[in-house]
Write a protein that holds these residues in place. Structure first.
Motif, mmCIF file in Angstrom:
data_model
loop_
_atom_site.group_PDB
_atom_site.id
_atom_site.type_symbol
_atom_site.label_atom_id
_atom_site.label_comp_id
_atom_site.label_asym_id
_atom_site.label_seq_id
_atom_site.Cartn_x
_atom_site.Cartn_y
_atom_site.Cartn_z
ATOM 1 N N GLN A 31 -1.748 -4.080 -8.480
ATOM 2 C CA GLN A 31 -3.090 -3.098 -9.725
ATOM 3 C C GLN A 31 -3.922 -2.707 -9.249
ATOM 4 O O GLN A 31 -4.550 -1.546 -9.120
ATOM 5 N N GLN A 32 -4.663 -3.412 -8.383
ATOM 6 C CA GLN A 32 -6.415 -3.374 -8.085
ATOM 7 C C GLN A 32 -6.089 -1.813 -7.060
ATOM 8 O O GLN A 32 -6.488 -1.451 -6.835
ATOM 9 N N ARG A 33 -4.510 -1.558 -5.880
ATOM 10 C CA ARG A 33 -4.620 -0.779 -4.599
ATOM 11 C C ARG A 33 -4.519 0.507 -5.623
ATOM 12 O O ARG A 33 -4.483 1.428 -4.952
ATOM 13 N N ASN A 34 -3.480 -0.048 -6.973
ATOM 14 C CA ASN A 34 -3.163 1.391 -7.626
ATOM 15 C C ASN A 34 -5.098 2.158 -8.350
ATOM 16 O O ASN A 34 -4.631 3.053 -7.775
ATOM 17 N N ARG A 35 -5.755 1.721 -9.039
ATOM 18 C CA ARG A 35 -6.449 1.905 -9.487
ATOM 19 C C ARG A 35 -8.056 2.720 -8.309
ATOM 20 O O ARG A 35 -7.825 3.441 -8.441
ATOM 21 N N GLU A 36 -8.208 1.817 -7.135
ATOM 22 C CA GLU A 36 -8.311 2.725 -5.775
ATOM 23 C C GLU A 36 -7.776 4.372 -5.649
ATOM 24 O O GLU A 36 -9.066 4.940 -4.907
ATOM 25 N N GLN A 81 -6.150 5.601 -7.584
ATOM 26 C CA GLN A 81 -6.648 6.802 -8.267
ATOM 27 C C GLN A 81 -8.301 7.054 -8.509
ATOM 28 O O GLN A 81 -8.343 8.243 -8.979
ATOM 29 N N LYS A 82 -9.037 6.394 -7.506
ATOM 30 C CA LYS A 82 -10.394 6.808 -8.091
ATOM 31 C C LYS A 82 -10.472 8.220 -6.989
ATOM 32 O O LYS A 82 -10.378 8.573 -6.323
#
Length: 241
Positions: free
Chosen positions: A233-238, A240-241
Motif C-alpha cells: 500500500q505504501q509503494r502504491n501511494r508513493e 501515485q504521487k
C-alpha cells in the motif's frame, strides 16, 4: 552368607524339602542368628519338613549410566562414565546380597535374614548418585563446555536469522510483484494466498521460515503478510504521487 548350592546341600542332607519363592515375605518371628543348622534343628523338633528361601541380587541396570545421560558432556566426563560402566560389567551381579529363610509353624513364618552388602563395600554408587559425583568432579569442564555450546548455538541462531531475513526478503519481493496478491485485501485472503503458494511448491525453502503457518488472524504468516500488505500500500501511494 551361604550360597544357594550350599544351602540346598545342607537342607537336603537334613532330609528337608526346600522351596525357592519369588514374592516378598515378611517374617513373623525373626531368629537372632542367621544359622541354617539351628533352623533345621527346630524344624526337626516340630516335624516340619519344608523350608522356604529367597535370594536377592542387585540389578545392574540401576547402576549403569545410560549413554543418553552424557551425550552433551565433555569427552573426559564421558570417558569416566564409560570406565565406570565397564567396571560394573566386570562385577558378579548374580552374587546375592540378601537371603531370607523360613518355615511355617502354627501359621507363623519363622526364620532369619542374612545380608552381605558386597556392592556397598565396593563403594559403588547407583547411576543417579554416580552421575552427581561426576558432575561435581568435572564441574569446571562441564561449565566450560556449556558456555562453548551456548556460543555455538547463538552463532547458529544469528546465522539462521540472517538467512531468514534474506530469504523472506526475496519471498516478499516476489509477492509484492504478483498481481494476484494485489487483490488479497483481507487477512483471510492473504492467508489463503500464501498457503496456495506453499502447496504449489513455490518458494518452499523460503516458506519454511514461516512455519507453522498458524491461522489467518494469528501466527508468523499473519504478521509477515500484514507487513507485506502495508509495504504494498505504501509503494502504491508513493507511485501515485
Amino acid at each position: 552368607m551361604l550360597q544357594e548350592n550350599e544351602l540346598i546341600t545342607k537342607l537336603q542332607k537334613s532330609s528337608m524339602y526346600c522351596i525357592s519363592f519369588s514374592d516378598r515375605a515378611y517374617l513373623d518371628v525373626v531368629l537372632k542368628e542367621a544359622n541354617i543348622e539351628k533352623l533345621v534343628e527346630f524344624a526337626a523338633k516340630i516335624k516340619e519338613g519344608v523350608i522356604f528361601y529367597k535370594y536377592g541380587c542387585y540389578d545392574i541396570e540401576d547402576y549403569l549410566i545410560p549413554d543418553s545421560w552424557v551425550d552433551d558432556y565433555p569427552k573426559n566426563f564421558v570417558k569416566k562414565v564409560n570406565a565406570h560402566n565397564r567396571y560394573l560389567q566386570s562385577l558378579e551381579f548374580d552374587r546375592p546380597y540378601y537371603l531370607v529363610v523360613f518355615l511355617i509353624y502354627n501359621g507363623l513364618k519363622i526364620g532369619f535374614r542374612d545380608t552381605n552388602d558386597w556392592l556397598v563395600n565396593e563403594n559403588v554408587f547407583d547411576a543417579e548418585e554416580m552421575i552427581e559425583e561426576l558432575k561435581a568432579e568435572y564441574s569446571e569442564e562441564i561449565e566450560k563446555a556449556r558456555e562453548e555450546k551456548n556460543k555455538e548455538a547463538e552463532k547458529a541462531e544469528k546465522e539462521k536469522n540472517k538467512q531468514s531475513e534474506i530469504m523472506l526478503g526475496e519471498l516478499r519481493e516476489f509477492i509484492l510483484s504478483d498481481v494476484e496478491f494485489h487483490y488479497c485485501k483481507n487477512q483471510f485472503a492473504r492467508y489463503e494466498y500464501i498457503r496456495n503458494l506453499y502447496e504449489e511448491g513455490k518458494y518452499a525453502a523460503h516458506l519454511e521460515f514461516l512455519m507453522p503457518f498458524g491461522a489467518p488472524h494469528i501466527g508468523k504468516v499473519k504478521l509477515f503478510m500484514d507487513k507485506t500488505w502495508a509495504i504494498y500500500q505504501q509503494r502504491n501511494r508513493e507511485n501515485q504521487k
